[in-house]
Scaffold this motif. Structure first.
Motif, PDB file in Angstrom:
ATOM      1  N   VAL A  38       0.847  -1.193   0.000  1.00  0.00           N
ATOM      2  CA  VAL A  38       0.000   0.000   0.000  1.00  0.00           C
ATOM      3  C   VAL A  38       0.884   1.244   0.000  1.00  0.00           C
ATOM      4  N   LEU A  39       0.257   2.366  -0.277  1.00  0.00           N
ATOM      5  CA  LEU A  39       0.865   3.667  -0.030  1.00  0.00           C
ATOM      6  C   LEU A  39       0.144   4.238   1.181  1.00  0.00           C
ATOM      7  N   VAL A  40       0.892   4.831   2.104  1.00  0.00           N
ATOM      8  CA  VAL A  40       0.313   5.356   3.341  1.00  0.00           C
ATOM      9  C   VAL A  40       0.711   6.816   3.499  1.00  0.00           C
ATOM     10  N   SER A  47       3.623  13.854   1.927  1.00  0.00           N
ATOM     11  CA  SER A  47       4.108  12.814   1.020  1.00  0.00           C
ATOM     12  C   SER A  47       3.586  11.433   1.390  1.00  0.00           C
ATOM     13  N   TRP A  48       3.487  10.599   0.359  1.00  0.00           N
ATOM     14  CA  TRP A  48       3.073   9.211   0.523  1.00  0.00           C
ATOM     15  C   TRP A  48       4.304   8.367   0.781  1.00  0.00           C
ATOM     16  N   ARG A  49       4.141   7.303   1.547  1.00  0.00           N
ATOM     17  CA  ARG A  49       5.236   6.380   1.844  1.00  0.00           C
ATOM     18  C   ARG A  49       4.837   4.986   1.376  1.00  0.00           C
ATOM     19  N   LEU A  65       8.380   0.658   4.115  1.00  0.00           N
ATOM     20  CA  LEU A  65       9.454  -0.134   3.535  1.00  0.00           C
ATOM     21  C   LEU A  65      10.805   0.566   3.615  1.00  0.00           C
ATOM     22  N   GLY A  66      10.828   1.871   3.767  1.00  0.00           N
ATOM     23  CA  GLY A  66      12.084   2.588   3.888  1.00  0.00           C
ATOM     24  C   GLY A  66      12.635   2.622   5.303  1.00  0.00           C
ATOM     25  N   GLU A 117      -4.583   8.700  12.418  1.00  0.00           N
ATOM     26  CA  GLU A 117      -5.385   8.952  11.235  1.00  0.00           C
ATOM     27  C   GLU A 117      -4.493   9.109  10.027  1.00  0.00           C
ATOM     28  N   GLY A 118      -5.055   8.826   8.866  1.00  0.00           N
ATOM     29  CA  GLY A 118      -4.295   8.977   7.638  1.00  0.00           C
ATOM     30  C   GLY A 118      -5.090   8.489   6.455  1.00  0.00           C
TER      31      GLY A 118
END
Length: 149
Positions: A38-40, A47-49, A65-66, A117-118
């Motif tokens: 996923v992107l979170v 920014s998305w992670r 993942l980073g 939240e996000g």
């Protein structure tokens, strides 16, 4: 007699780099193998992670993942997880989202009781899987178990 500086630096580098490398390999191999990509984006972030989510009986764990942590970056209680209305990516979100992916707001509580939240960006099939997991929460998980007498 003192050790040469090269040996001391070598030992220090090994003590730092080996755990960091092990954590990176763990994230990229073990976590990704048994998870959903996923992107979170947490509330307040621009920014998305890239990340992964793993489901258990009682919670959902988010892994960036980073990151080089062995544990989850965020863990949310299954009973508190709420997913909002899905929407299509817009503007700069189109640069990171794959074609057909949807954005869904989420909120829940972590083990410490703090509200997290996000937003998630994921494919419709992955969203269906997450919704099924949330809705399939058993009665025993919703109600605390009573001690046997």
């Amino acid at each position: 007699m003192t050790a040469p500086i090269e040996i001391v630096l070598g030992v220090v580098i090994l003590l730092v780099l080996v755990p960091v490398a092990a954590a990176a390999v763990y994230r990229l191999v073990v976590v990704r193998r048994n998870s959903t990509s996923v992107l979170v984006r947490r509330a307040g972030e621009e920014s998305w992670r890239y990340g992964a989510v793993r489901y258990s009986d009682t919670d959902v764990a988010f892994y960036r993942l980073g990151s080089v942590r062995f544990g989850a970056d965020v863990r949310l209680d299954r009973r508190s997880l709420a997913l909002g209305a899905r929407r299509q990516p817009t503007g700069p979100e189109l640069d990171v989202a794959e074609e057909g992916e949807l954005i869904v707001p989420f909120s829940g509580t972590d083990p410490g009781g703090a509200v997290v939240e996000g937003e998630l960006c994921l494919a419709p099939a992955k969203l269906t899987g997450m919704l099924a997991w949330v809705e399939a929460c058993s009665t025993e998980q919703v109600r605390p178990r009573r001690p046997h007498r």
